[in-house]
Design a protein around this motif. Sequence first.
Motif, short mmCIF file in Angstrom:
data_model
loop_
_atom_site.label_atom_id
_atom_site.label_comp_id
_atom_site.label_asym_id
_atom_site.label_seq_id
_atom_site.Cartn_x
_atom_site.Cartn_y
_atom_site.Cartn_z
N GLU A 93 0.84 -1.19 0.00
CA GLU A 93 0.00 0.00 0.00
C GLU A 93 0.88 1.24 0.00
OE1 GLU A 93 -3.18 0.33 -0.20
OE2 GLU A 93 -3.78 -1.76 -0.07
N PRO A 94 0.81 2.10 -1.02
CA PRO A 94 1.61 3.32 -1.03
C PRO A 94 1.10 4.30 0.01
CG PRO A 94 0.09 3.30 -2.88
CD PRO A 94 -0.02 1.95 -2.21
N ALA A 95 2.03 5.16 0.48
CA ALA A 95 1.65 6.14 1.49
C ALA A 95 0.65 7.14 0.94
CB ALA A 95 2.90 6.86 2.00
N GLY A 96 0.78 7.48 -0.33
CA GLY A 96 -0.15 8.42 -0.95
C GLY A 96 -0.19 8.17 -2.44
N VAL A 97 -1.29 8.45 -3.07
CA VAL A 97 -1.43 8.21 -4.50
C VAL A 97 -1.70 9.54 -5.19
CG1 VAL A 97 -2.70 7.00 -6.31
CG2 VAL A 97 -2.36 5.92 -4.08
N PRO A 98 -0.73 10.05 -5.99
CA PRO A 98 -0.96 11.31 -6.70
C PRO A 98 -2.16 11.20 -7.62
CG PRO A 98 1.36 10.64 -6.80
CD PRO A 98 0.59 9.50 -6.24
N THR A 99 -2.84 12.32 -7.81
CA THR A 99 -4.02 12.34 -8.67
C THR A 99 -3.70 11.84 -10.06
OG1 THR A 99 -4.91 14.19 -7.41
CG2 THR A 99 -5.85 13.81 -9.59
N ALA A 100 -2.47 12.12 -10.53
CA ALA A 100 -2.09 11.73 -11.89
C ALA A 100 -2.10 10.23 -12.09
CB ALA A 100 -0.71 12.28 -12.23
N GLN A 101 -2.05 9.44 -11.00
CA GLN A 101 -2.03 7.99 -11.14
C GLN A 101 -3.42 7.39 -11.26
OE1 GLN A 101 0.34 5.92 -8.27
NE2 GLN A 101 2.12 7.22 -8.53
N VAL A 102 -4.45 8.19 -11.02
CA VAL A 102 -5.80 7.67 -11.19
C VAL A 102 -6.01 7.33 -12.65
CG1 VAL A 102 -8.25 8.20 -11.00
CG2 VAL A 102 -6.65 8.99 -9.24
N PRO A 103 -6.53 6.14 -12.97
CA PRO A 103 -6.64 5.75 -14.38
C PRO A 103 -7.57 6.67 -15.15
CG PRO A 103 -7.88 4.25 -12.97
CD PRO A 103 -7.07 5.13 -12.06
N PRO A 104 -7.24 6.94 -16.39
CA PRO A 104 -8.13 7.78 -17.20
C PRO A 104 -9.42 7.05 -17.53
CG PRO A 104 -6.40 6.83 -18.56
CD PRO A 104 -6.07 6.48 -17.13
N PHE A 105 -10.49 7.79 -17.74
CA PHE A 105 -11.76 7.16 -18.10
C PHE A 105 -11.65 6.49 -19.46
CE2 PHE A 105 -13.24 9.80 -14.66
CZ PHE A 105 -14.23 9.02 -14.08
N GLU A 106 -10.82 7.06 -20.36
CA GLU A 106 -10.52 6.38 -21.62
C GLU A 106 -9.54 5.26 -21.31
OE1 GLU A 106 -10.11 4.69 -24.91
OE2 GLU A 106 -11.51 6.38 -24.87
N HIS A 107 -9.98 4.00 -21.44
CA HIS A 107 -9.20 2.91 -20.87
C HIS A 107 -8.27 2.21 -21.84
CE1 HIS A 107 -13.07 0.77 -22.02
NE2 HIS A 107 -12.16 0.11 -22.71
N ALA A 108 -7.98 2.80 -23.00
CA ALA A 108 -7.02 2.18 -23.91
C ALA A 108 -5.64 2.14 -23.26
CB ALA A 108 -6.96 2.95 -25.23
N CYS A 109 -4.98 1.00 -23.35
CA CYS A 109 -3.63 0.83 -22.82
C CYS A 109 -2.64 1.16 -23.94
CB CYS A 109 -3.43 -0.60 -22.34
SG CYS A 109 -1.77 -0.96 -21.74
N VAL A 110 -1.97 2.29 -23.82
CA VAL A 110 -1.01 2.72 -24.84
C VAL A 110 0.38 2.62 -24.24
CG1 VAL A 110 -0.25 4.61 -26.31
CG2 VAL A 110 -2.69 4.26 -25.90
N PHE A 111 1.24 1.85 -24.90
CA PHE A 111 2.60 1.65 -24.42
C PHE A 111 3.56 1.86 -25.58
CE2 PHE A 111 6.25 -1.24 -23.63
CZ PHE A 111 6.76 -0.58 -22.53
#
Length: 222
Positions: free
Chosen positions: A38-56
């Motif tokens: 469990e991380p101590a805190g989760v930055p907002t930027a890590q919340v998954p986008p509603f557009e769920h395409a996995c782009v790598f």
Amino acid sequence: MNQTPIGIRVRTVAVSAVLALVTALAGGATAQAQQAVEPAGVPTAQVPPFEHACVFEGVNLNEFLGVTQRLIGPPPCREAFVGEQWVRTFPSWGTAPSAQGTVYPAGYTPARPAPMDDFISKFRGVRIVNDIGTRQERSFTFGPEVVRRITLDSETGILFASFATPPLHPLSAGGHTTTVFMQLSAEHCDGLGTNPDENCLPGGEFQYTGVTPVRFFPRNTA
């Protein structure tokens, strides 16, 4: 046998864009990790986008694998929303493109002349284990249908079998892990080299990826 999960071993073949893509699908944690951290805190930027395409690395893996749900696998794609179905993807397996010019470890004889045909004939499926080693541990077994594509890399001349499971049930909010075990009817070697630890998969069930950390977020309905 090398204790590192087979799917994240360093292969001795040349690296191309396709090879970089498929090898990066492995879990990033080591096999010794048994619980989600469990991380101590989760930055907002890590919340998954509603557009769920996995782009790598510029590649849309959802399109590549024919998946409409959120993909979980490579480092950029390890978050989802509570209540959301998800699909596990994991490292592709590469082989020599044909029987011509194949090399094998001493004593190994393939069941089929072409290495990819040999792999497919022996592949029985995978077992996905969520939250391994915890009270919440659950396993899901799938058959050969997890092979989504077989692709020839034009730069290396290697055939790759790429994988994605059917949709999995959502997990609860917070940190979890997911681990892939593969099942073969007999030992398989890729025809690309003579090192059993790098070029072969054992028969039976074996751990194919590391213990991959994932996180599920509650949806903001405000």
